[in-house]
Design an enzyme around this catalytic site. Structure first.
Site, PDB file in Angstrom:
ATOM      1  N   GLY A   1       0.788  -1.232   0.000  1.00 52.93           N
ATOM      2  CA  GLY A   1       0.000   0.000   0.000  1.00 52.93           C
ATOM      3  C   GLY A   1       0.818   1.278   0.000  1.00 52.93           C
ATOM      4  N   SER A   2       2.020   1.242  -0.560  1.00 54.48           N
ATOM      5  CA  SER A   2       2.797   2.493  -0.596  1.00 54.48           C
ATOM      6  C   SER A   2       2.150   3.508  -1.544  1.00 54.48           C
ATOM      7  CB  SER A   2       4.261   2.235  -0.973  1.00 54.48           C
ATOM      8  OG  SER A   2       4.380   1.848  -2.311  1.00 54.48           O
TER       9      SER A   2
ATOM     10  N   ARG B   1     -14.187 -16.123 -10.226  1.00 57.42           N
ATOM     11  CA  ARG B   1     -13.883 -14.686 -10.282  1.00 57.42           C
ATOM     12  C   ARG B   1     -15.154 -13.827 -10.184  1.00 57.42           C
ATOM     13  NH1 ARG B   1      -9.251 -13.061 -11.367  1.00 57.42           N
ATOM     14  NH2 ARG B   1      -8.574 -14.952 -12.400  1.00 57.42           N
TER      15      ARG B   1
ATOM     16  N   ARG C   1      -5.523  -8.829  -8.520  1.00 55.63           N
ATOM     17  CA  ARG C   1      -6.600  -9.669  -9.040  1.00 55.63           C
ATOM     18  C   ARG C   1      -6.913  -9.220 -10.458  1.00 55.63           C
ATOM     19  NH1 ARG C   1      -8.700 -14.029  -7.042  1.00 55.63           N
ATOM     20  NH2 ARG C   1     -10.726 -13.446  -7.887  1.00 55.63           N
TER      21      ARG C   1
ATOM     22  N   HIS D   1       0.725   0.615 -13.231  1.00 53.47           N
ATOM     23  CA  HIS D   1       1.487  -0.581 -13.612  1.00 53.47           C
ATOM     24  C   HIS D   1       2.975  -0.214 -13.669  1.00 53.47           C
ATOM     25  CE1 HIS D   1       2.416  -4.380 -15.517  1.00 53.47           C
ATOM     26  NE2 HIS D   1       3.206  -3.707 -16.346  1.00 53.47           N
TER      27      HIS D   1
ATOM     28  N   THR E   1      -9.623  -1.587 -18.633  1.00 52.45           N
ATOM     29  CA  THR E   1     -10.595  -2.202 -19.528  1.00 52.45           C
ATOM     30  C   THR E   1     -10.438  -3.721 -19.391  1.00 52.45           C
ATOM     31  OG1 THR E   1      -9.046  -2.269 -21.373  1.00 52.45           O
ATOM     32  CG2 THR E   1     -10.428  -0.283 -21.169  1.00 52.45           C
TER      33      THR E   1
ATOM     34  N   LEU F   1      -5.934  -6.953 -20.070  1.00 52.66           N
ATOM     35  CA  LEU F   1      -5.027  -6.859 -18.929  1.00 52.66           C
ATOM     36  C   LEU F   1      -3.889  -5.870 -19.222  1.00 52.66           C
ATOM     37  CD1 LEU F   1      -4.255  -7.974 -16.119  1.00 52.66           C
ATOM     38  CD2 LEU F   1      -2.843  -9.676 -17.315  1.00 52.66           C
TER      39      LEU F   1
ATOM     40  N   GLU G   1       6.086   6.288  -9.056  1.00 54.00           N
ATOM     41  CA  GLU G   1       4.647   6.001  -8.926  1.00 54.00           C
ATOM     42  C   GLU G   1       3.988   6.898  -7.891  1.00 54.00           C
ATOM     43  OE1 GLU G   1       4.539   1.750  -8.145  1.00 54.00           O
ATOM     44  OE2 GLU G   1       4.253   1.401 -10.294  1.00 54.00           O
TER      45      GLU G   1
HETATM   46  C1  GRF Z   1       3.152  -1.038  -7.611  1.00 49.47           C
HETATM   47  O1  GRF Z   1       4.451  -1.159  -8.084  1.00 49.47           O
HETATM   48  C2  GRF Z   1       2.171  -0.944  -8.738  1.00 49.47           C
HETATM   49  O2  GRF Z   1       2.722  -0.456  -9.924  1.00 49.47           O
HETATM   50  C3  GRF Z   1       1.758  -2.378  -8.941  1.00 49.47           C
HETATM   51  O3  GRF Z   1       1.789  -2.967  -7.682  1.00 49.47           O
HETATM   52  C4  GRF Z   1       2.709  -2.271  -6.855  1.00 49.47           C
HETATM   53  C5  GRF Z   1       1.999  -1.948  -5.587  1.00 49.47           C
HETATM   54  O4  GRF Z   1       2.868  -1.448  -4.603  1.00 49.47           O
HETATM   55  N1  GRF Z   1       0.473  -2.435  -9.577  1.00 49.47           N
HETATM   56  P1  GRF Z   1       2.267  -0.830  -3.265  1.00 49.47           P
HETATM   57  O5  GRF Z   1       1.401  -1.891  -2.623  1.00 49.47           O
HETATM   58  O6  GRF Z   1       1.496   0.380  -3.645  1.00 49.47           O
HETATM   59  O7  GRF Z   1       3.476  -0.522  -2.411  1.00 49.47           O
END
Ligand code: GRF
Length: 233
Positions: free
Chosen positions: A32-33, A85, A111, A129, A161, A164, A194
């Site tokens: 969850g960073s 799912r 997921r 991503h 969408t 994937l 990010e």
């Molecule tokens: C991130 O690198 C994001 O790009 C990917 O999953 C990772 C999640 O990291 N989808 P965090 O849990 O937010 O630290």
């Protein structure tokens, strides 16, 4: 067996300033960073959104602790107890739709979403991503980038969408790969990127500047033929 659920771990309130702001749900599976980067910028009033809830499919996701510490409502429903799912995806949707979100941020939500879920929230789901999409969809991106000897790497915010990691791209943060750096070092640098770009793109959406129309991402009513690119060191 009844699904394992730990709903309502925290009801101390939302990071909320006004009912008219963009009601946002953040979906996580792990650390969850990225969630934290949004929480921090909402708390410092830099973003035009309220985090209504944080949902996890993993009870031990550290992001749930981060959210509870910030006084944000959390909900966890583990996918492992569901047959398929579609039946699992109905569970978070039922929870979220008690107060329908304007925006869903996937932040390390590990997921694949069913077509039904994506359609239900069409145009309202963003993902981040860890690669410069369309290059390197899928997992283990940092090692694959190093193995291929790429000069550039980074991260992409895109609309979700059915394809994937394939929805319309919105914003990318790019950095030069350092010769000799490890996958772990590269991952840390990409995550720092990010933490800048995801709150930014979420805020564009919250301000009504970013939209998905006819399968195309638009920023300030201009079609994004390619994502906005920011270079980082
Ligand atoms: C991130 O690198 C994001 O790009 C990917 O999953 C990772 C999640 O990291 N989808 P965090 O849990 O937010 O630290």
């Amino acid at each position: 067996m009844a699904p394992r659920s730990s709903r309502d771990r925290s009801r101390r309130g939302t990071v909320s300033l006004s009912d008219s702001r963009c009601r946002t749900a953040i979906l996580i599976s792990g650390s969850g960073s990225n969630l934290q980067s949004v929480v921090d910028r909402v708390a410092s009033r830099e973003l035009a959104l309220d985090i209504a809830t944080v949902f996890s499919n993993c009870a031990d996701a550290y992001g749930l602790t981060r959210a509870a510490d910030a006084g944000i409502h959390t909900c966890c429903i583990e996918h492992s107890a569901y047959a398929d799912r579609e039946s699992f995806d109905q569970a978070p949707a039922d929870e979220l739709d008690q107060h329908p979100p304007d925006l869903l941020l996937l932040a390390g939500f590990m997921r694949i979403l069913s077509p039904w879920f994506v359609d239900h929230y069409a145009g309202r789901i963003l993902n981040i991503h860890p690669a410069l999409l369309p290059a390197y969809p899928g997992l283990n991106t940092h090692q694959r980038v190093l193995d291929a000897g790429e000069k550039w790497h980074g991260s992409t915010v895109h609309f979700v969408t059915d394809e994937l990691d394939g929805g319309p791209r919105v914003l990318q943060g790019r950095l030069a790969v350092d010769p000799g750096e490890s996958a772990e070092q590269l991952a840390r640098r990409v995550q720092a990127v990010e933490h800048q770009i995801y709150p930014e793109a979420a805020n564009w959406f919250a301000e009504g500047r970013l939209k998905l129309r006819d399968g195309t991402a638009r920023l300030d009513d201009e079609i994004l033929a390619k994502p906005v690119m920011i270079d980082f060191k």
